[in-house]
Design a protein around this motif. Structure first.
Motif, mmCIF file in Angstrom:
data_model
loop_
_atom_site.group_PDB
_atom_site.id
_atom_site.type_symbol
_atom_site.label_atom_id
_atom_site.label_comp_id
_atom_site.label_asym_id
_atom_site.label_seq_id
_atom_site.Cartn_x
_atom_site.Cartn_y
_atom_site.Cartn_z
ATOM 1 N N SER A 1 -0.222 2.268 13.833
ATOM 2 C CA SER A 1 -0.825 1.265 12.963
ATOM 3 C C SER A 1 -1.864 0.423 13.699
ATOM 4 C CB SER A 1 0.248 0.350 12.374
ATOM 5 O OG SER A 1 -0.353 -0.664 11.597
ATOM 6 N N GLU B 1 0.809 -1.215 0.000
ATOM 7 C CA GLU B 1 0.000 0.000 0.000
ATOM 8 C C GLU B 1 0.842 1.265 0.000
ATOM 9 O OE1 GLU B 1 -2.775 -0.221 3.181
ATOM 10 O OE2 GLU B 1 -3.794 -2.009 2.400
ATOM 11 N N LEU C 1 -3.623 -1.739 12.054
ATOM 12 C CA LEU C 1 -3.459 -3.052 11.443
ATOM 13 C C LEU C 1 -2.432 -3.883 12.204
ATOM 14 C CD1 LEU C 1 -3.815 -5.170 9.229
ATOM 15 C CD2 LEU C 1 -2.158 -3.887 7.841
ATOM 16 N N LEU D 1 -12.049 4.111 6.241
ATOM 17 C CA LEU D 1 -11.337 4.912 7.224
ATOM 18 C C LEU D 1 -12.344 5.706 8.048
ATOM 19 C CD1 LEU D 1 -8.383 6.319 5.094
ATOM 20 C CD2 LEU D 1 -8.377 4.324 6.595
ATOM 21 N N PRO E 1 -8.146 2.888 10.155
ATOM 22 C CA PRO E 1 -8.959 1.797 9.614
ATOM 23 C C PRO E 1 -10.151 1.499 10.509
ATOM 24 C CG PRO E 1 -6.622 1.238 9.550
ATOM 25 C CD PRO E 1 -6.735 2.498 10.349
ATOM 26 N N TRP E 2 -11.303 1.326 9.887
ATOM 27 C CA TRP E 2 -12.555 1.129 10.616
ATOM 28 C C TRP E 2 -13.031 -0.299 10.362
ATOM 29 C CZ3 TRP E 2 -17.602 4.422 9.630
ATOM 30 C CH2 TRP E 2 -18.479 4.209 10.698
ATOM 31 N N TYR E 3 -12.541 -1.242 11.162
ATOM 32 C CA TYR E 3 -12.870 -2.649 10.979
ATOM 33 C C TYR E 3 -14.285 -2.970 11.427
ATOM 34 C CZ TYR E 3 -7.915 -3.404 10.043
ATOM 35 O OH TYR E 3 -6.666 -3.352 9.492
ATOM 36 N N PRO F 1 -5.764 -9.736 8.450
ATOM 37 C CA PRO F 1 -6.297 -8.575 7.729
ATOM 38 C C PRO F 1 -7.546 -8.944 6.951
ATOM 39 C CG PRO F 1 -4.407 -9.472 6.577
ATOM 40 C CD PRO F 1 -4.497 -10.216 7.891
ATOM 41 N N PRO G 1 -8.750 -3.302 1.917
ATOM 42 C CA PRO G 1 -8.599 -2.266 2.948
ATOM 43 C C PRO G 1 -9.956 -1.801 3.455
ATOM 44 C CG PRO G 1 -7.141 -1.823 1.098
ATOM 45 C CD PRO G 1 -8.023 -2.962 0.672
ATOM 46 N N PRO G 2 -10.131 -1.699 4.767
ATOM 47 C CA PRO G 2 -11.431 -1.284 5.312
ATOM 48 C C PRO G 2 -11.639 0.212 5.134
ATOM 49 C CG PRO G 2 -9.844 -1.500 7.073
ATOM 50 C CD PRO G 2 -9.143 -1.965 5.823
#
Length: 317
Positions: free
Chosen positions: A36, A24, A38, A55, A60-62, A48, A52-53
């Protein structure tokens, strides 16, 4: 020299994180390591996601992918001006800013009130909807102010029926309403996206073996009495999600158990990986292999089941 289990986990997490960040375009700086999300996720033993989730405020908004709840967010007006920024968007697409990130608008249900939005490569949609609720405290304060200051002039722009402002409105009864944006996923939950994708069309064709009021409950191999068996664990509209129970199952017994002993079947799944298939119009959509310990099996009770009996012809050949 030998490594402890924790050291091995750290090495695996660092290796995976390095591969993803390099792909990335991120650098392995101290700052990137410190912030991070992640890397912390990998250290906790969670893999992961497939893509990519989204934002949220730059991180990152999992939860919006994997979780099930609604989320209260801040949202801007929809516009095509920033379509080049929104992941997965083409120039000219309508986009909307949600908690600091631009999402693609797939459908405008009601302008400034409700949208269907998408993110990146995920074949998932979310409903972004403005909700209004009475704020009793502010309503009482307004009534008290008018009572104590009967001659005070309070000027509002007049509109028929109600007077609306950026975050609140006052109706003709002098009731104060506050608004908030809520984001909720449409369709099947996204926990499968932490698994490994497999080709859903590379396997023996499957057909529904038994249907209940909601749709196919058990699927298996066509024209056989024994074989691979799958049990429905989730449903959203006409989309269904199945978990594989085994490869050499007797179908008549499987159908009976699915109707009468759903929980026993589901929680009896063994093995390191759970095979999950999403299904629509009696055709597979996607197939994922998910670490069994990461699958939320305890949530899949599908409500209380109550069947008086299993008819002898329940099994469809």
């Amino acid at each position: 020299m030998s490594f402890s289990d924790r050291e091995k986990q750290l090495i695996r997490a660092a290796f995976a994180w390095g591969q993803i960040t390099h792909k990335e375009g991120y650098t392995l700086s101290d700052l990137e390591i410190e912030k991070s999300v992640l890397f912390r996720r990998l250290l906790a033993g969670r893999p992961p996601l497939a893509f990519p989730p989204p934002l949220r405020h730059g991180f990152p908004w999992y939860e919006v992918i994997e979780g099930r709840s609604e989320h209260v967010v801040n949202a801007s007006e929809a516009s095509p001006e920033c379509s080049i920024i929104a992941p997965g968007s083409k120039p000219g697409d309508t986009c909307i800013l949600i908690d600091g990130a631009f999402w693609r608008v797939a459908q405008t249900v009601r302008d400034r009130e409700e949208y269907i939005v998408e993110w990146g490569q995920y074949p998932i949609q979310w409903r972004l909807q403005k909700r209004w609720e009475v704020n009793y405290e502010m309503t009482q304060q307004l009534h008290n102010f008018r009572r104590d200051n009967p001659n005070a002039e309070i000027n509002f722009d007049h509109r028929s029926g109600q007077r609306e402002y950026s975050e609140f409105r006052i109706d003709d009864e002098q009731t104060v309403w506050l608004s908030e944006w809520q984001l909720s996923r449409i369709g099947l939950s996204g926990w499968v996206w932490l698994g490994t994708p497999e080709d859903p069309h590379s396997r023996t064709p499957l057909i529904p073996l038994f249907r209940d009021q909601q749709g196919p409950l058990v699927i298996g191999e066509a024209d056989k009495k024994r074989g691979a068996g799958w049990l429905r664990i989730e449903q959203a509209g006409q989309d269904f999600r199945f978990a594989k129970l085994g490869d050499k199952l007797e179908y008549q017994s499987l159908v009976t158990a699915a109707v009468t002993e759903f929980g026993t079947l589901l929680h009896g799944i063994e093995g390191e990986n759970l095979h999950v298939m999403d299904w629509r119009d009696d055709q597979p959509l996607r197939h994922y292999s998910v670490p069994t310990q990461l699958a939320p099996l305890e949530e899949f009770d599908l409500g209380d089941r109550s069947y008086d009996l299993v008819p002898e012809n329940a099994y469809e050949r």
